[in-house]
Design an enzyme around this catalytic site. Structure first.
Site, PDB file in Angstrom:
ATOM      1  N   LYS A 120      -0.748  -7.689  -7.535  1.00  8.49           N
ATOM      2  CA  LYS A 120      -1.131  -8.934  -6.856  1.00  8.49           C
ATOM      3  C   LYS A 120      -2.414  -9.522  -7.143  1.00  8.49           C
ATOM      4  CE  LYS A 120      -1.626  -9.702  -2.315  1.00  8.49           C
ATOM      5  NZ  LYS A 120      -2.819 -10.607  -2.406  1.00  8.49           N
ATOM      6  N   ASP A 121      -3.430  -8.356  -7.060  1.00  9.08           N
ATOM      7  CA  ASP A 121      -4.805  -8.901  -7.486  1.00  9.08           C
ATOM      8  C   ASP A 121      -5.022  -8.642  -8.906  1.00  9.08           C
ATOM      9  OD1 ASP A 121      -5.769  -9.189  -4.540  1.00  9.08           O
ATOM     10  OD2 ASP A 121      -5.238  -7.196  -4.222  1.00  9.08           O
ATOM     11  N   HIS A 155       0.750  -1.243  -0.157  1.00  9.65           N
ATOM     12  CA  HIS A 155       0.008  -0.097  -0.034  1.00  9.65           C
ATOM     13  C   HIS A 155       0.855   1.391   0.039  1.00  9.65           C
ATOM     14  CE1 HIS A 155      -2.828  -2.951   2.269  1.00  9.65           C
ATOM     15  NE2 HIS A 155      -3.564  -2.432   0.958  1.00  9.65           N
TER      16      HIS A 155
END
Ligand code: PAF
Length: 303
Positions: free
Chosen positions: A161-162, A48
């Protein structure tokens, strides 16, 4: 005598509702400033941080949303157990110079009578994560649409990643004419190669060792691709074999897909992604690699 200059570092403002968020974002745009949005469910880690730093580098102002979105969790999923360290998250936002932290409650986001859903459909949303987590992408698409409609950011930042989420969001931003550029940032990894995820905290030491088979399998596939292997089934078999060396790891799927459509490919090309979903104990992890790119080198500091 030198005069003291005021501290010009922007101070974090916490915003709890959509009207205030809209008003503040409108004001930013009216001043001719660009706005970046980093949607999160909190429990902020180095991945993040990278998204926030990218937004800060590319946009005049940055808003981070922190909302554990109930509509994207299935009934048997970990909504109640999802970490919610709000004070730490706000401290991270302050440290990184975020301008606005949007922290709506469930009741503010989904008030009494709420009955609209954004429903992405087709292979992109219905395969892999979409098939295993029915309704998941409806929940993601609905909350992301609400954030885009309220903040109207110039850019919104998501972690690779997603990967399927990134493709779904890219599609919805284009289909719904949001005018927001969707920026996908490389996966950040711990020093041992494990992709950062809020869920990693649930792995004990033995499980974490088992989990390392995931980045190792992706690295093996990448090496094969670099040596010229283009047969998707051969790459998939290689990944499955490597994962099978970790007995504690239950493979959910391994797929080689086109990054835009998420349809399986037979021959690898430059826009392919290798996707892994696997369960270790009670923890489900996903990871992705675009072979032949530098993304595997994006190793973070952990957190
Ligand atoms: O990736 C996440 O953390 C969530 O799916 C998102 C994009 C913040 C929507 O709730």
């Amino acid at each position: 005598m030198p005069t003291r200059t005021a501290d010009r570092r922007p101070r974090l403002t916490r915003v709890d509702g959509p009207e205030e968020l809209r008003r503040r974002c409108d004001r930013i745009r009216a001043a001719g400033l660009s706005l970046g949005l980093v949607p999160t469910m909190g429990a902020l880690h180095a991945g993040h941080r990278q998204l926030i730093q990218r937004s800060r580098a590319e946009c005049d102002r940055t808003v981070v949303s922190i909302f554990v979105n109930p509509t994207q969790f299935g009934p048997a999923e970990d909504f109640d157990r999802y970490p919610r360290p709000l004070d730490t998250d706000l401290a991270v936002c302050t440290e990184l110079g975020v301008d606005l932290a949007y922290v709506p409650s469930d009741a503010v986001m989904y008030p009494e009578g709420f009955s609209t859903r954004v429903n992405p459909w087709g292979a992109l949303a219905e395969t892999l994560e979409g098939a295993r987590r029915p309704g998941h992408f409806d929940g993601v698409a609905t909350v992301v649409t609400k954030l885009l409609v309220t903040a109207r950011p110039d850019r919104a930042y998501f972690g690779h990643k997603d990967a399927q989420q990134c493709a779904v969001v890219r599609r919805l931003a284009a289909d719904l004419d949001t005018g927001t550029e969707i920026v996908v940032c490389p996966t950040v990894r711990d020093a041992d190669g494990l992709a950062l995820s809020s869920r990693n905290a649930r792995l004990d030491a033995a499980e974490r060792l088992q989990a390392l088979a995931i980045p190792a399998a992706l690295a093996a596939a990448d090496a094969a691709f670099r040596l010229g292997e283009r047969d998707a089934e051969a790459i998939r078999d290689l990944v499955l074999r490597r994962l099978a060396e970790s007995p504690g790891l239950a493979v959910d799927y391994v797929a080689v897909v086109d990054a835009e459509t998420f349809l399986p490919v037979t021959r690898m090309h430059v826009r392919c992604e290798i996707l892994i979903a696997a369960r270790i104990g009670r923890t489900r992890l996903i990871d992705v690699l675009t072979p032949g790119t530098d993304e595997r080198l994006a190793v973070g500091v952990g957190g």
